[in-house]
Design an enzyme around this catalytic site. Structure first.
Site, mmCIF file in Angstrom:
data_model
loop_
_atom_site.group_PDB
_atom_site.id
_atom_site.type_symbol
_atom_site.label_atom_id
_atom_site.label_comp_id
_atom_site.label_asym_id
_atom_site.label_seq_id
_atom_site.Cartn_x
_atom_site.Cartn_y
_atom_site.Cartn_z
ATOM 1 N N CYS A 102 0.840 -1.314 0.010
ATOM 2 C CA CYS A 102 0.030 -0.098 -0.020
ATOM 3 C C CYS A 102 0.792 1.140 0.100
ATOM 4 C CB CYS A 102 -1.047 -0.182 1.126
ATOM 5 S SG CYS A 102 -1.908 -1.333 1.026
ATOM 6 N N HIS B 123 -3.886 7.467 2.629
ATOM 7 C CA HIS B 123 -4.116 6.155 2.185
ATOM 8 C C HIS B 123 -5.472 5.775 2.837
ATOM 9 C CE1 HIS B 123 -3.981 2.046 0.970
ATOM 10 N NE2 HIS B 123 -3.626 1.625 2.017
ATOM 11 N N ASN C 272 -9.907 -0.089 -0.413
ATOM 12 C CA ASN C 272 -8.490 -0.254 -0.201
ATOM 13 C C ASN C 272 -7.797 -0.567 -1.676
ATOM 14 O OD1 ASN C 272 -5.692 -0.518 0.112
ATOM 15 N ND2 ASN C 272 -5.843 -1.501 1.993
HETATM 16 N N1 ACO Z 1 -18.538 -8.839 8.871
HETATM 17 C C1 ACO Z 1 -18.911 -8.935 10.021
HETATM 18 N N2 ACO Z 1 -18.242 -9.212 10.914
HETATM 19 C C2 ACO Z 1 -16.910 -9.239 10.747
HETATM 20 C C3 ACO Z 1 -16.453 -9.204 9.452
HETATM 21 C C4 ACO Z 1 -17.205 -8.781 8.403
HETATM 22 N N3 ACO Z 1 -16.832 -8.403 7.252
HETATM 23 N N4 ACO Z 1 -14.980 -9.402 9.839
HETATM 24 C C5 ACO Z 1 -14.539 -9.335 10.796
HETATM 25 N N5 ACO Z 1 -15.889 -9.464 11.806
HETATM 26 C C6 ACO Z 1 -16.082 -9.821 13.115
HETATM 27 C C7 ACO Z 1 -14.756 -10.656 13.620
HETATM 28 O O1 ACO Z 1 -15.124 -11.923 13.128
HETATM 29 C C8 ACO Z 1 -15.087 -10.177 14.992
HETATM 30 O O2 ACO Z 1 -15.829 -11.139 15.757
HETATM 31 P P1 ACO Z 1 -15.870 -11.526 17.192
HETATM 32 O O3 ACO Z 1 -15.827 -10.433 17.954
HETATM 33 O O4 ACO Z 1 -16.976 -12.497 17.252
HETATM 34 O O5 ACO Z 1 -14.623 -12.457 17.266
HETATM 35 C C9 ACO Z 1 -15.389 -8.885 15.280
HETATM 36 O O6 ACO Z 1 -16.023 -8.759 13.892
HETATM 37 C C10 ACO Z 1 -14.326 -7.815 15.285
HETATM 38 O O7 ACO Z 1 -13.368 -7.963 14.406
HETATM 39 P P2 ACO Z 1 -12.037 -7.314 14.581
HETATM 40 O O8 ACO Z 1 -10.983 -7.709 13.560
HETATM 41 O O9 ACO Z 1 -11.704 -7.040 16.005
HETATM 42 O O10 ACO Z 1 -12.687 -6.008 13.883
HETATM 43 P P3 ACO Z 1 -11.938 -4.765 13.782
HETATM 44 O O11 ACO Z 1 -12.817 -3.407 14.293
HETATM 45 O O12 ACO Z 1 -10.395 -4.535 14.187
HETATM 46 O O13 ACO Z 1 -12.015 -4.329 12.278
HETATM 47 C C11 ACO Z 1 -10.743 -4.456 10.207
HETATM 48 C C12 ACO Z 1 -11.357 -5.164 11.162
HETATM 49 C C13 ACO Z 1 -11.565 -3.485 9.333
HETATM 50 C C14 ACO Z 1 -10.003 -5.204 9.330
HETATM 51 C C15 ACO Z 1 -9.485 -3.337 10.724
HETATM 52 O O14 ACO Z 1 -8.833 -3.960 11.909
HETATM 53 C C16 ACO Z 1 -8.603 -2.766 9.883
HETATM 54 O O15 ACO Z 1 -9.041 -2.021 9.150
HETATM 55 N N6 ACO Z 1 -7.478 -3.090 10.105
HETATM 56 C C17 ACO Z 1 -6.398 -2.400 9.368
HETATM 57 C C18 ACO Z 1 -6.443 -2.595 7.729
HETATM 58 C C19 ACO Z 1 -5.212 -1.849 7.243
HETATM 59 O O16 ACO Z 1 -4.909 -0.830 7.461
HETATM 60 N N7 ACO Z 1 -4.672 -2.326 6.224
HETATM 61 C C20 ACO Z 1 -3.710 -1.532 5.600
HETATM 62 C C21 ACO Z 1 -2.629 -1.863 4.809
HETATM 63 S S1 ACO Z 1 -3.218 -3.230 3.629
HETATM 64 C C22 ACO Z 1 -2.014 -3.766 2.540
HETATM 65 O O17 ACO Z 1 -0.949 -3.223 2.764
HETATM 66 C C23 ACO Z 1 -2.376 -4.578 1.552
#
Ligand code: ACO
Length: 333
Positions: free
Chosen positions: A118, A260, A290
């Site tokens: 990214c 980003h 993204n």
């Molecule tokens: N729909 C519904 N529920 C979901 C989904 C979904 N699509 N995805 C995860 N959940 C659930 C999980 O299973 C979890 O359930 P549980 O509590 O029963 O275990 C709950 O939602 C919370 O999951 P988290 O992973 O804690 O959710 P979070 O608030 O952290 O959001 C996310 C997840 C959106 C992926 C976030 O962590 C994020 O954006 N991370 C950074 C990503 C990023 O910036 N990447 C950049 C670089 S990418 C690159 O370089 C290629």
């Protein structure tokens, strides 16, 4: 020209291209245990574009590159260097940039890819900056182009909802000026200790072509979402401040932040920490998700089209990506 006159890297033109197919959150609800509401509130994403079967990172990049050259009024023959920033190259080699070179007819250019995921576009800008400021080259075309849809596991709701396909291109041109102008500076960093935060573990050099790796889903993106989120906020904030300090500027001098587009909540947290109000922050994540290395150039182009970037304004770019990699750049228009 006096003895203080320097070569500056000015943005001469930009272009973007996204595939026609749109996959909405409602589409994903049909095959995944997810909801439009969860995706929108946790990420800010509503839909993303998906490459068609005849499209690839080079075909998207060619369209964006042609548009950038047209808007800069520069002929393909005048391009010295093409840097394609991609983590979804068409094939293992030759570089995707060589296909782009052929597609746009930039017969005099040297063309190669860089891989900083990214963060790729900002890493690419930092190379272009050095080529131009050293006086070595006049026209450098930096393209971020990705077909993330090919490396996401469409049954993994924690990653597939995040990514989209697209390309953005910027033609940087050498100008001689005593004024702070164009790409003021770029700042890039990596931390290989965090290489497992976001990873496609299926290797070629490591394991050779492996049926086992395919069967075990190793050619798909794996991400430690929460650890990545925290690192993204910390590193994007730090590097933004680094860029401002380097230029003797403060957040008040920034006209627009173009971050980003990985997660709306990351962008909000970074800009809150920097004390930059939301009206100075550009977001288009709802339309594209993204798009990795394409995210920043697509966003800059759209911000310009919306009249949010005008001559004299100062834009701060900030990014984080797999590696871990992160970077920032300041552009005076
Ligand atoms: N729909 C519904 N529920 C979901 C989904 C979904 N699509 N995805 C995860 N959940 C659930 C999980 O299973 C979890 O359930 P549980 O509590 O029963 O275990 C709950 O939602 C919370 O999951 P988290 O992973 O804690 O959710 P979070 O608030 O952290 O959001 C996310 C997840 C959106 C992926 C976030 O962590 C994020 O954006 N991370 C950074 C990503 C990023 O910036 N990447 C950049 C670089 S990418 C690159 O370089 C290629």
């Amino acid at each position: 020209m006096n003895k203080h006159t320097q070569f500056k890297a000015e943005v001469a033109g930009m272009g973007i291209y996204v595939p026609a197919e749109v996959r909405t959150n409602a589409d994903l609800e049909k095959t995944l245990d997810t909801s439009d509401e969860w995706i929108r509130t946790r990420t800010g994403i509503c839909e993303r574009h998906i490459a068609g079967k005849d499209e690839s990172s080079s075909t998207l990049g060619i369209q964006a590159g042609k548009m950038a050259l047209e808007s800069a009024n520069i002929s393909p023959e005048e391009v010295d260097i093409i840097i394609v920033c991609t983590s979804t190259p068409d094939i293992l080699f030759p570089a995707t940039a060589c296909f782009v070179q052929k597609g746009i007819g930039a017969v005099n250019a040297a063309a190669y890819d860089i891989s900083a995921v990214c963060s790729g576009f900002v890493f690419g800008l930092s190379i272009a900056e050095q080529y131009i400021k050293s006086g070595r080259y006049r026209h450098v075309l930096v393209i971020g182009s990705e077909t993330n849809s090919r490396i996401v596991d469409w049954s993994d709701r924690s990653t597939c909802i995040l990514f989209g396909d697209g390309a953005g291109a910027m033609l940087l041109k050498s100008v001689e000026s005593d004024e702070p102008k164009g790409l003021l500076s770029s700042h890039i960093h990596s931390d290989g200790e965090k290489s497992d935060f976001i990873i496609v573990p299926g290797g070629i050099g490591k394991t050779g072509v492996s049926h086992t790796a395919i069967d075990e889903g190793e050619y798909f993106i794996k991400m430690a979402g929460s650890a990545t989120f925290k690192a993204a906020v910390k590193r994007m904030t730090e590097v933004s401040q680094e860029a401002l300090d380097f230029n003797g500027l403060s957040t008040e001098d920034v006209t627009l932040v173009v971050p980003h587009q990985a997660n709306r909540r990351i962008i909000d947290a970074v800009t809150d920490k920097l004390g930059i109000p939301s009206e100075k922050v550009f977001m288009n994540i709802e339309k594209y998700g993204n798009t990795s290395a394409a995210s920043i150039p697509i966003a800059i182009h759209e911000a310009r089209e919306a009249g949010l970037i005008v001559p004299g304004s100062l834009t701060l770019l900030a990014v984080v990506g797999a590696g871990l990699t992160w970077g920032a750049a300041l552009i005076k228009w």
